[in-house]
Write a protein that holds these residues in place. Structure first.
Motif, short mmCIF file in Angstrom:
data_model
loop_
_atom_site.label_atom_id
_atom_site.label_comp_id
_atom_site.label_asym_id
_atom_site.label_seq_id
_atom_site.Cartn_x
_atom_site.Cartn_y
_atom_site.Cartn_z
N GLY A 175 119.85 75.46 30.34
CA GLY A 175 119.47 75.50 28.93
C GLY A 175 117.99 75.35 28.63
O GLY A 175 117.58 75.55 27.48
N ASP A 176 117.16 74.99 29.62
CA ASP A 176 115.73 74.81 29.31
C ASP A 176 114.88 75.01 30.56
O ASP A 176 114.03 74.17 30.88
N ILE A 177 115.08 76.12 31.26
CA ILE A 177 114.25 76.43 32.42
C ILE A 177 112.86 76.83 31.95
O ILE A 177 112.70 77.73 31.14
N LYS A 178 111.86 76.13 32.43
CA LYS A 178 110.45 76.43 32.13
C LYS A 178 109.60 75.73 33.18
O LYS A 178 110.08 74.81 33.88
N PRO A 179 108.32 76.11 33.33
CA PRO A 179 107.48 75.49 34.37
C PRO A 179 107.40 73.97 34.26
O PRO A 179 107.33 73.28 35.27
N GLU A 180 107.41 73.45 33.03
CA GLU A 180 107.31 72.00 32.85
C GLU A 180 108.56 71.26 33.32
O GLU A 180 108.52 70.05 33.54
N ASN A 181 109.67 71.97 33.48
CA ASN A 181 110.91 71.35 33.95
C ASN A 181 111.22 71.69 35.41
O ASN A 181 112.33 71.48 35.88
N ILE A 182 110.22 72.22 36.11
CA ILE A 182 110.33 72.45 37.55
C ILE A 182 109.28 71.58 38.23
O ILE A 182 108.08 71.73 37.96
N LEU A 183 109.70 70.65 39.05
CA LEU A 183 108.80 69.69 39.68
C LEU A 183 108.41 70.14 41.07
O LEU A 183 109.16 70.88 41.71
N PHE A 184 107.23 69.71 41.53
CA PHE A 184 106.87 69.98 42.92
C PHE A 184 106.65 68.68 43.68
O PHE A 184 106.11 67.71 43.16
N PHE A 185 107.17 68.67 44.90
CA PHE A 185 107.05 67.53 45.80
C PHE A 185 106.27 67.97 47.03
O PHE A 185 106.68 68.90 47.73
N LEU A 186 105.15 67.31 47.28
CA LEU A 186 104.41 67.57 48.51
C LEU A 186 105.08 66.80 49.64
O LEU A 186 105.60 65.70 49.44
N GLY A 187 105.09 67.39 50.81
CA GLY A 187 105.75 66.74 51.94
C GLY A 187 105.34 67.35 53.25
O GLY A 187 104.49 68.25 53.30
N PRO A 188 105.93 66.88 54.34
CA PRO A 188 105.53 67.34 55.68
C PRO A 188 105.94 68.78 55.99
O PRO A 188 105.41 69.38 56.91
N GLU A 189 106.88 69.34 55.23
CA GLU A 189 107.38 70.67 55.56
C GLU A 189 106.36 71.77 55.29
O GLU A 189 106.31 72.78 55.98
N SER A 190 105.54 71.60 54.24
CA SER A 190 104.59 72.64 53.84
C SER A 190 103.46 72.01 53.07
O SER A 190 103.66 71.02 52.35
N ASP A 191 102.24 72.56 53.21
CA ASP A 191 101.12 72.02 52.44
C ASP A 191 101.26 72.35 50.96
O ASP A 191 100.56 71.78 50.13
N ARG A 192 102.17 73.27 50.62
CA ARG A 192 102.44 73.59 49.23
C ARG A 192 103.62 72.77 48.68
O ARG A 192 103.84 72.73 47.49
N GLY A 193 104.39 72.14 49.57
CA GLY A 193 105.54 71.37 49.13
C GLY A 193 106.71 72.24 48.74
O GLY A 193 106.82 73.40 49.15
N HIS A 194 107.62 71.69 47.95
CA HIS A 194 108.75 72.48 47.49
C HIS A 194 109.08 72.14 46.04
O HIS A 194 108.73 71.08 45.52
#
Length: 316
Positions: A175-194
């Protein structure tokens, strides 16, 4: 998952005072570290309870509607927070609790949302980043597919009686997909995170019979990413395609960031590699058809909504 009710005299194992710096329509969020002897959670950003940070969300629950919002979001989160029902690209609820009439939830702490990621990290068009972008877009759509109920396994042939154990109201809509409701987590898997879909406040679940029976004017939405059917109010019903439209808008901006950078999405203008100054995607949408909003479609009363020319141009 148990919901805890604690006295206001109870001292919680937070290592610093809560500072409510971020907020939205339904609550506020604070970053906190929790004493490692009182939790053993592993977050996407850290495999150690010693170094993990968490987000405490305080709900605005001053009336029955506020309590209802809390209960609906918690119920939606619980579907994807159990050990075998989660998804890497859906936010996980760690704990919910109540102190007197104040309601709280605890989540892993993210490094920001997708809009902040675009602004903070310059795009680096390359094979490696292209693969990362594709993986994240696939992960988000796969997580959304789980919300929509298409990842639920059907009973094996000859075991149809197991259908009785399945949740019939398993067709969700975020009901409210938008960039502000998608979080990013940095971690060991990628320098961009997921990336992880969050904010389940507007998420609703239906059965196969009722998923297409929600009036458009009964759905909360963000103006920029809302689909055309919201213009028709109670005469039109929305379904899970609502999320597909909004996710498609996010993808278009994501690809624009990858190719041209943040200013090409949300700045007033941006500079091309050849030195030309062009209007940003957001500015073009606002100027399209003489309008003032940045929706992805235009609407003239009496006519069907139409995708804006600037969107067609950007997509091609």
């Amino acid at each position: 998952m148990k919901h805890y009710q604690w006295s206001r005299l109870l001292r919680l194992p937070f290592l610093e005072p809560l500072k409510w710096e971020k907020g939205g329509a339904h609550g506020q969020v604070a970053k906190v570290k929790i004493h490692p002897q009182h939790q053993a959670w592993k977050t996407p950003s850290s495999s150690s309870a010693q170094t993990s940070c968490f987000a405490v969300k305080k709900f605005i629950a001053q009336d029955t509607q506020g309590v209802a919002n809390f209960n609906m979001e918690r119920a939606a989160l619980l579907r994807f927070s159990k050990q075998n029902s989660g998804h890497k690209h859906l936010i996980k609820l760690l704990l919910s609790y109540q102190i007197e009439d104040r309601l709280y939830m605890i989540f892993p702490w993210a490094h920001g949302n997708l809009a902040e990621f675009w602004k903070r990290y310059p795009s680096k068009p390359s094979g490696r980043d292209a693969l990362w972008l594709i993986q994240q877009c696939f992960g988000l759509s796969d997580g959304l597919s789980k919300v929509h109920g298409y990842n639920q396994r059907l009973p094996r042939y000859g075991h149809e009686e197991d259908m009785a154990d399945m949740d019939v109201a398993n067709r969700g809509r975020h009901g409210d997909i938008k960039p502000e409701n998608i979080l990013f987590f940095l971690g060991p898997e990628s320098d961009r995170g997921h990336l992880v879909v969050s904010d389940f406040t507007l998420m609703r679940f239906h059965s196969e019979d009722t998923i297409n029976k929600t009036a458009a004017n009964m759905v909360g939405f963000s103006t920029a990413y809302c689909p055309p059917e919201v213009q028709h109010g109670s005469d039109i019903y929305v379904d899970q395609k609502y999320d597909i439209w909004t996710l498609g808008c996010v993808y278009l901006e994501f690809i624009t960031w990858y190719l041209l950078g943040y200013d090409a999405i949300r700045g007033r203008s941006f500079k091309t590699s050849s030195g030309d100054i062009l209007q940003s995607f957001q500015t073009m949408r606002r100027n399209d058809h003489g309008g003032s909003d940045d929706k992805y479609f235009s609407h003239v009363p009496g006519l069907l909504p139409k995708v804006k020319t600037s969107v067609d141009t950007d997509a091609t």
